[in-house]
Motif scaffolding. Structure first.
Motif, mmCIF file in Angstrom:
data_model
loop_
_atom_site.group_PDB
_atom_site.id
_atom_site.type_symbol
_atom_site.label_atom_id
_atom_site.label_comp_id
_atom_site.label_asym_id
_atom_site.label_seq_id
_atom_site.Cartn_x
_atom_site.Cartn_y
_atom_site.Cartn_z
ATOM 1 N N LEU A 117 1.022 -1.112 0.032
ATOM 2 C CA LEU A 117 0.016 -0.035 0.156
ATOM 3 C C LEU A 117 0.661 1.262 0.170
ATOM 4 N N ASN A 118 1.835 1.223 1.012
ATOM 5 C CA ASN A 118 2.748 2.406 0.870
ATOM 6 C C ASN A 118 3.423 2.546 -0.630
ATOM 7 N N GLY A 119 3.962 1.595 -1.142
ATOM 8 C CA GLY A 119 4.620 1.833 -2.401
ATOM 9 C C GLY A 119 3.569 2.373 -3.406
ATOM 10 N N ALA A 120 2.206 1.887 -3.498
ATOM 11 C CA ALA A 120 1.342 2.430 -4.348
ATOM 12 C C ALA A 120 1.054 3.668 -3.930
ATOM 13 N N ILE A 121 0.842 4.120 -2.733
ATOM 14 C CA ILE A 121 0.589 5.582 -2.415
ATOM 15 C C ILE A 121 1.800 6.622 -3.159
ATOM 16 N N LYS A 122 2.874 6.162 -2.870
ATOM 17 C CA LYS A 122 4.279 6.983 -3.242
ATOM 18 C C LYS A 122 4.141 7.002 -4.525
ATOM 19 N N ALA A 123 3.897 5.786 -5.354
ATOM 20 C CA ALA A 123 4.057 5.703 -6.652
ATOM 21 C C ALA A 123 2.819 6.754 -7.385
ATOM 22 N N PHE A 124 1.853 7.017 -6.711
ATOM 23 C CA PHE A 124 0.930 7.777 -7.596
ATOM 24 C C PHE A 124 0.464 9.176 -6.873
ATOM 25 N N SER A 125 1.305 9.603 -5.845
ATOM 26 C CA SER A 125 0.871 10.731 -5.363
ATOM 27 C C SER A 125 2.054 11.531 -4.744
ATOM 28 N N LYS A 126 2.141 12.421 -4.286
ATOM 29 C CA LYS A 126 3.414 13.131 -4.052
ATOM 30 C C LYS A 126 2.749 13.839 -2.192
ATOM 31 N N GLU A 127 3.786 13.909 -1.438
ATOM 32 C CA GLU A 127 3.884 14.405 -0.046
ATOM 33 C C GLU A 127 2.662 15.746 -0.085
ATOM 34 N N GLY A 128 1.958 15.488 0.891
ATOM 35 C CA GLY A 128 0.824 16.485 1.026
ATOM 36 C C GLY A 128 -0.416 16.201 0.086
ATOM 37 N N ASP A 129 -0.501 15.392 -0.656
ATOM 38 C CA ASP A 129 -1.778 15.087 -1.582
ATOM 39 C C ASP A 129 -2.584 14.137 -0.611
ATOM 40 N N GLY A 130 -3.887 14.216 -1.051
ATOM 41 C CA GLY A 130 -5.120 13.746 -0.278
ATOM 42 C C GLY A 130 -5.173 12.213 -0.700
ATOM 43 N N ILE A 131 -5.402 11.196 -0.166
ATOM 44 C CA ILE A 131 -5.588 9.981 0.120
ATOM 45 C C ILE A 131 -7.145 9.680 0.448
ATOM 46 N N ILE A 132 -7.971 9.084 -0.168
ATOM 47 C CA ILE A 132 -9.572 9.155 0.175
ATOM 48 C C ILE A 132 -9.589 7.930 1.087
ATOM 49 N N LEU A 133 -10.207 7.715 2.004
ATOM 50 C CA LEU A 133 -10.721 6.506 2.693
ATOM 51 C C LEU A 133 -12.060 6.399 3.046
ATOM 52 N N CYS A 134 -12.764 5.095 3.317
ATOM 53 C CA CYS A 134 -14.181 5.348 3.728
ATOM 54 C C CYS A 134 -13.960 4.707 5.106
ATOM 55 N N ARG A 135 -14.124 5.743 5.910
ATOM 56 C CA ARG A 135 -14.147 5.152 7.608
ATOM 57 C C ARG A 135 -15.553 4.910 8.152
ATOM 58 N N PRO A 136 -15.658 4.075 8.931
ATOM 59 C CA PRO A 136 -14.467 3.400 9.667
ATOM 60 C C PRO A 136 -13.814 2.376 8.900
ATOM 61 N N VAL A 137 -12.336 2.193 8.883
ATOM 62 C CA VAL A 137 -11.592 1.340 8.223
ATOM 63 C C VAL A 137 -10.124 1.139 8.838
ATOM 64 N N TYR A 138 -9.692 -0.033 8.564
ATOM 65 C CA TYR A 138 -8.543 -0.746 9.029
ATOM 66 C C TYR A 138 -7.585 0.489 9.421
ATOM 67 N N GLY A 139 -7.174 0.550 10.755
ATOM 68 C CA GLY A 139 -6.581 1.640 11.260
ATOM 69 C C GLY A 139 -5.160 1.946 10.777
ATOM 70 N N ASP A 148 3.864 6.799 7.256
ATOM 71 C CA ASP A 148 4.832 6.496 6.338
ATOM 72 C C ASP A 148 4.980 7.319 4.893
ATOM 73 N N CYS A 149 3.709 7.710 4.601
ATOM 74 C CA CYS A 149 3.956 8.427 3.299
ATOM 75 C C CYS A 149 3.665 9.825 3.377
ATOM 76 N N GLN A 150 3.497 10.349 4.611
ATOM 77 C CA GLN A 150 3.339 11.801 4.511
ATOM 78 C C GLN A 150 2.124 12.603 3.623
ATOM 79 N N ARG A 151 1.089 11.831 3.621
ATOM 80 C CA ARG A 151 -0.033 12.452 2.633
ATOM 81 C C ARG A 151 -1.149 12.747 3.644
#
Length: 406
Positions: A117-139, A148-151
């Motif tokens: 997951l970290n690899g995918a986030i780092k591959a497709f976004s930059k630090e500070g970008d938004g990553i969308i989750l549907c909470r409640p979700v795996y912490g 880990d990714c500074q997003r």
């Protein structure tokens, strides 16, 4: 037990002592007490049901394969690419179990799903970008994104209808439309609420993400832990356009192999796959991980059917217990995973009071709902049930005694 032998009966009622085996779940009680800063004291009498791994023995063919590796006496550099049977086993499993045709060239090894997951986030976004989750979700999604990714986590709250959760597609579309939000992380099946997403839900989500050029990352590590009669739908099997799709899967949850850190990303799009590989760098599995995956996906089906039936029985037992002894606890029977998402709000207690009764007085460790939903998780607890039934029921008996006055 040879390949194709389906005659073995497993005994999941056996209580296996895991203390002294470097178990994060059982051997870190003193550290957990220290982290609580004296609020709770966990000891050898604590029953931990907070970690998503099994206290159940894995399939015998996997054990046999691990012995063969250990007995070889050489544990040098290992590559999944050096084992044609590795990808063949993944392809075979998902075709026969989930009717998903995977091109073996699209499979990329990772040392665990959070790393993938970290690899995918780092591959497709930059630090500070938004990553969308549907909470409640795996912490750990939150810690992966923020620490880990500074997003930035962008939460789209699931809609709760008496314990049955669904996605708010209007809210998801609004958040995907913001160009600062680059990825959407889906949990499928959903941990902790237990939903198994249906094809139309998956297609709707995929269409929204594609429309707004958002990369859709689907974590499907719980895809094999299902209630009887329930079917999991791999995202990549129900969506035609895979140009923005990343699917993560693993033997870890299915076969109780989390300590081997063996996961895979399946990425059909050449450009996405190249970016992911660059972000991940070189990854090498242990020889134990390679052997375990091959054995699991080629000889583990009998065991999985039995363990799913046993988990179903645990859920039945807990559900009946709560109805009789703790009817104020709200529980919707999960469609997938081995987690229960329990709502204690009917007791009219604060979150701190609820946890004092469970963690402090009952000496049972669950996982706070605030881990999975920092904003709206108060009053909820996640409990993981893949343990001997006697242990699970002892934990709930302890908890019930502490709520008997309400």
């Amino acid at each position: 037990m040879g390949k194709g032998d389906r005659s073995m009966k497993y005994n999941f009622d056996e209580v296996i002592e895991r203390r002294g085996t470097y178990s994060m779940k059982w051997d870190m009680m003193p550290m957990m007490s220290a982290m609580m800063k004296g609020k709770f004291t966990f000891d050898e009498n604590t029953i931990p049901l907070q970690v998503a791994d099994m206290d159940l023995p894995t399939a015998q063919p996997i054990v046999d394969a691990m012995h063969r590796v250990a007995d070889f006496r050489i544990y040098g550099y290992t590559s999944d690419l050096a084992a044609p049977a590795y990808r063949a086993a993944v392809v075979h499993w998902f075709k026969t179990r989930h009717n998903w045709e995977i091109n073996p060239d699209h499979i990329l090894y990772a040392n665990g799903t959070v790393e993938a997951l970290n690899g995918a986030i780092k591959a497709f976004s930059k630090e500070g970008d938004g990553i969308i989750l549907c909470r409640p979700v795996y912490g750990h999604f939150t810690s992966a994104i923020e620490e880990d990714c500074q997003r930035k986590v962008v939460s789209s709250q699931l809609i709760n209808q008496n314990g049955y959760y669904s996605m708010d597609f209007a809210d998801i579309e609004a958040k995907c439309a913001d160009p600062k939000n680059k990825c959407f992380v889906l949990c499928s099946p959903h941990n902790p609420v237990g939903r198994v997403w249906q094809p139309e839900e998956l297609r709707t989500l995929a269409a929204i993400c594609k429309k707004h050029q958002v990369i859709l990352i689907s974590d499907e590590v719980h895809c094999d832990i299902l209630r009887k009669g329930v079917r999991h739908y791999p995202l990549a099997a129900v969506v035609e356009d895979l140009s923005n799709i990343v699917v993560l899967n693993a033997v870890n949850k299915t076969f109780n192999l989390a300590g081997l850190s063996c996961s895979n990303a399946v990425i059909a799009d050449d450009t996405l796959r190249a970016a992911y590989k660059k972000a991940m760098g070189m990854r090498m599995p242990t020889p134990f991980a390679v052997a375990a995956l091959i054995a699991a996906y080629t000889e583990g089906e009998e065991w999985l059917d039995q363990v799913n039936a046993y988990i179903d029985g645990n859920i039945d037992a807990v559900q009946a217990f709560l109805q009789e002894r703790m009817p104020k606890v709200k529980l919707w029977r999960p469609e997938g995973t081995y987690c229960l998402w329990l709502d204690f709000s009917g007791y009219g207690l604060s979150h701190a009071e609820i946890e004092d009764r469970i963690y402090g007085k009952a000496n049972v460790m669950l996982q706070s709902g605030l881990v999975h939903d920092p904003e709206f998780g108060a009053g909820f607890e996640r409990v993981c049930l893949p343990a001997a039934r006697s242990v699970v029921m002892e934990a709930f008996e302890r908890i019930a005694q502490q709520f008997a006055d309400n």
